[in-house]
Design a protein around this motif. Structure first.
Motif, PDB file in Angstrom:
ATOM      1  N   GLY A   1     -21.794  -6.704  10.687  1.00  0.00           N
ATOM      2  CA  GLY A   1     -21.846  -5.316  11.110  1.00  0.00           C
ATOM      3  C   GLY A   1     -20.857  -5.043  12.227  1.00  0.00           C
ATOM      4  N   ALA A   2     -20.948  -3.851  12.805  1.00  0.00           N
ATOM      5  CA  ALA A   2     -19.999  -3.441  13.841  1.00  0.00           C
ATOM      6  C   ALA A   2     -20.677  -2.487  14.817  1.00  0.00           C
ATOM      7  CB  ALA A   2     -18.784  -2.772  13.221  1.00  0.00           C
ATOM      8  N   GLN A   3     -20.065  -2.360  15.993  1.00  0.00           N
ATOM      9  CA  GLN A   3     -20.517  -1.415  17.006  1.00  0.00           C
ATOM     10  C   GLN A   3     -19.294  -0.838  17.709  1.00  0.00           C
ATOM     11  OE1 GLN A   3     -23.771  -1.108  20.703  1.00  0.00           O
ATOM     12  NE2 GLN A   3     -23.745  -2.898  19.357  1.00  0.00           N
ATOM     13  N   VAL A   4     -19.391   0.427  18.143  1.00  0.00           N
ATOM     14  CA  VAL A   4     -18.254   1.097  18.774  1.00  0.00           C
ATOM     15  C   VAL A   4     -18.573   1.440  20.222  1.00  0.00           C
ATOM     16  CG1 VAL A   4     -17.228   2.035  16.674  1.00  0.00           C
ATOM     17  CG2 VAL A   4     -19.042   3.311  17.797  1.00  0.00           C
ATOM     18  N   TYR A   5     -17.514   1.460  21.045  1.00  0.00           N
ATOM     19  CA  TYR A   5     -17.650   1.693  22.472  1.00  0.00           C
ATOM     20  C   TYR A   5     -16.509   2.591  22.950  1.00  0.00           C
ATOM     21  CZ  TYR A   5     -20.569  -2.505  22.118  1.00  0.00           C
ATOM     22  OH  TYR A   5     -21.515  -3.418  21.755  1.00  0.00           O
TER      23      TYR A   5
ATOM     24  N   ASN B   1      -4.146  10.508  23.492  1.00  0.00           N
ATOM     25  CA  ASN B   1      -4.395   9.061  23.493  1.00  0.00           C
ATOM     26  C   ASN B   1      -5.866   8.732  23.707  1.00  0.00           C
ATOM     27  OD1 ASN B   1      -1.629   8.221  23.113  1.00  0.00           O
ATOM     28  ND2 ASN B   1      -1.256   8.812  25.240  1.00  0.00           N
ATOM     29  N   ASP B   2      -6.736   9.397  22.938  1.00  0.00           N
ATOM     30  CA  ASP B   2      -8.150   9.028  22.932  1.00  0.00           C
ATOM     31  C   ASP B   2      -8.311   7.678  22.240  1.00  0.00           C
ATOM     32  OD1 ASP B   2      -8.751  11.415  24.100  1.00  0.00           O
ATOM     33  OD2 ASP B   2      -9.970  12.193  22.447  1.00  0.00           O
ATOM     34  N   ARG B   3      -9.099   6.787  22.842  1.00  0.00           N
ATOM     35  CA  ARG B   3      -9.291   5.461  22.270  1.00  0.00           C
ATOM     36  C   ARG B   3     -10.755   5.058  22.276  1.00  0.00           C
ATOM     37  NH1 ARG B   3      -4.905   3.034  26.045  1.00  0.00           N
ATOM     38  NH2 ARG B   3      -3.069   4.059  25.165  1.00  0.00           N
ATOM     39  N   ILE B   4     -11.119   4.258  21.285  1.00  0.00           N
ATOM     40  CA  ILE B   4     -12.380   3.538  21.324  1.00  0.00           C
ATOM     41  C   ILE B   4     -12.116   2.087  20.951  1.00  0.00           C
ATOM     42  CG2 ILE B   4     -13.777   5.560  20.746  1.00  0.00           C
ATOM     43  CD1 ILE B   4     -14.088   4.332  17.904  1.00  0.00           C
ATOM     44  N   GLY B   5     -13.056   1.225  21.280  1.00  0.00           N
ATOM     45  CA  GLY B   5     -13.020  -0.160  20.839  1.00  0.00           C
ATOM     46  C   GLY B   5     -14.128  -0.393  19.834  1.00  0.00           C
ATOM     47  N   MET B   6     -13.836  -1.136  18.791  1.00  0.00           N
ATOM     48  CA  MET B   6     -14.809  -1.422  17.731  1.00  0.00           C
ATOM     49  C   MET B   6     -14.990  -2.929  17.650  1.00  0.00           C
ATOM     50  SD  MET B   6     -14.716   0.213  13.930  1.00  0.00           S
ATOM     51  CE  MET B   6     -16.166   0.218  12.872  1.00  0.00           C
ATOM     52  N   LEU B   7     -16.238  -3.384  17.744  1.00  0.00           N
ATOM     53  CA  LEU B   7     -16.552  -4.807  17.743  1.00  0.00           C
ATOM     54  C   LEU B   7     -17.243  -5.174  16.435  1.00  0.00           C
ATOM     55  CD1 LEU B   7     -16.758  -7.530  19.249  1.00  0.00           C
ATOM     56  CD2 LEU B   7     -18.949  -6.733  20.182  1.00  0.00           C
ATOM     57  N   TYR B   8     -16.546  -5.970  15.617  1.00  0.00           N
ATOM     58  CA  TYR B   8     -17.124  -6.492  14.378  1.00  0.00           C
ATOM     59  C   TYR B   8     -17.787  -7.832  14.669  1.00  0.00           C
ATOM     60  CZ  TYR B   8     -14.624  -2.968  11.649  1.00  0.00           C
ATOM     61  OH  TYR B   8     -14.174  -1.782  11.119  1.00  0.00           O
TER      62      TYR B   8
END
Length: 304
Positions: free
Chosen positions: A239-243, A272-279
């Motif tokens: 799975g994944a989660q976003v931050y 330059n909007d950013r998010i990080g996604m953790l798989y």
């Protein structure tokens, strides 16, 4: 058993339509008009170009939930809709220990700068694993062993400025593959992905994610999607989660499936909007061996 897992990343941009009023006949069209007290369509000199209109009333840019009004003779002439999007994943072979982190100024001190260049994206990971904290940024300067980035996004409030030591790393993030590498039943694996979105759409944008199918080695061998909100070591789950400030679907691990899921939303213009996604992935001793792959699509829409 040896497992090599990767997720291929593709980006799609969709522009919604813009409607404007115009007067037309068989042979002519007036795309926009107004009643003014003066002005020149354009004036030029050696170094300058001027478009001017005098005496208009109630001009400007106005929005509501369902409509946008660009009032005035010059509005539609110069409004160019823009939407830009980029995405990339960590490169495992650039893993570099770091010794210090600063949130203001936005810097990280690494053991070597051999893997990094100005203009590249990086990810900083603290306590590598399922409980890791991470942030992402784009390098603007390299001074000795200090990397300066434009800003930090992701788990900015959670990550420590002093690394705990031993499992704290910086990765270059310029890859199109999110690679878990070789898996171990006793060790969960992770991979981070970052986005970057800019648009002049006054109503903002929505970024969605979907997959082509399970993370799979064959039609009969696949990794189970997480179903309880948390990828847990000792269970076969993926799975994944976003931050990040504009991240949505936050606070739990979700399944990456063929159903579109919102992961990043803004209701205004973006620079330059950013998010990080953790798989995250975990396997068990009975998980079939194989090279598992999955195509992940990111769908970005903007409202003009």
């Amino acid at each position: 058993m040896r497992f090599y897992l990767c997720a291929f990343i593709a980006g799609f941009l969709i522009f919604s339509s813009t409607v404007s009023a115009a007067m037309t006949s068989t042979n002519f069209e007036i795309p926009f008009d107004s009643i003014n007290s003066g002005g020149t369509d354009n004036s030029t000199s050696t170094n300058f170009l001027l478009y001017d209109t005098l005496g208009e009333q109630a001009t400007g840019y106005t929005t509501s939930t369902n409509y946008t009004v660009q009032a005035g003779y010059r509005q539609t002439e110069f409004f160019e809709p823009t939407l830009s999007f980029s995405i990339s994943a960590q490169e495992n072979d650039t893993q570099t220990p770091y010794t210090a982190l600063s949130k203001s100024p936005t810097t990280v001190t690494v053991s070597s700068v051999a893997n990094f260049s100005v203009g590249q994206y990086i990810g900083v990971v603290e306590n590598l694993g399922f409980s890791q904290n991470f942030i992402v940024g784009r390098i603007t300067e390299i001074n000795g062993l200090i990397l300066t980035v434009d800003k930090w996004d992701g788990m900015v409030s959670a990550i420590s400025i002093t690394p705990a030591g031993g499992d704290d790393y910086v990765y270059r993030m310029e890859d199109n593959n999110a690679d878990f590498g070789q898996l171990d039943v006793n060790l969960g694996k992770t991979a981070i992905v970052r986005t970057n979105i800019s648009t002049n759409a006054a109503s903002g944008y929505t970024l969605r994610v979907q997959t082509d199918d399970y993370l799979r080695a064959s039609p009969s061998a696949h990794i189970n999607n997480v179903s309880d909100g948390s990828v847990t070591l000792g269970s076969e789950e993926y799975g994944a989660q976003v931050y990040g400030y504009t991240a949505t679907s936050t606070g739990f691990d979700f399944a990456a499936t063929s159903t579109l899921r919102d992961i990043q939303i803004s209701t205004t213009t973006a620079d330059n909007d950013r998010i990080g996604m953790l798989y995250k992935i975990s396997i068990t001793p009975v998980t079939p061996a194989g090279a598992y792959t999955q195509t992940i699509r990111y769908l970005l829409t903007a409202n003009f």
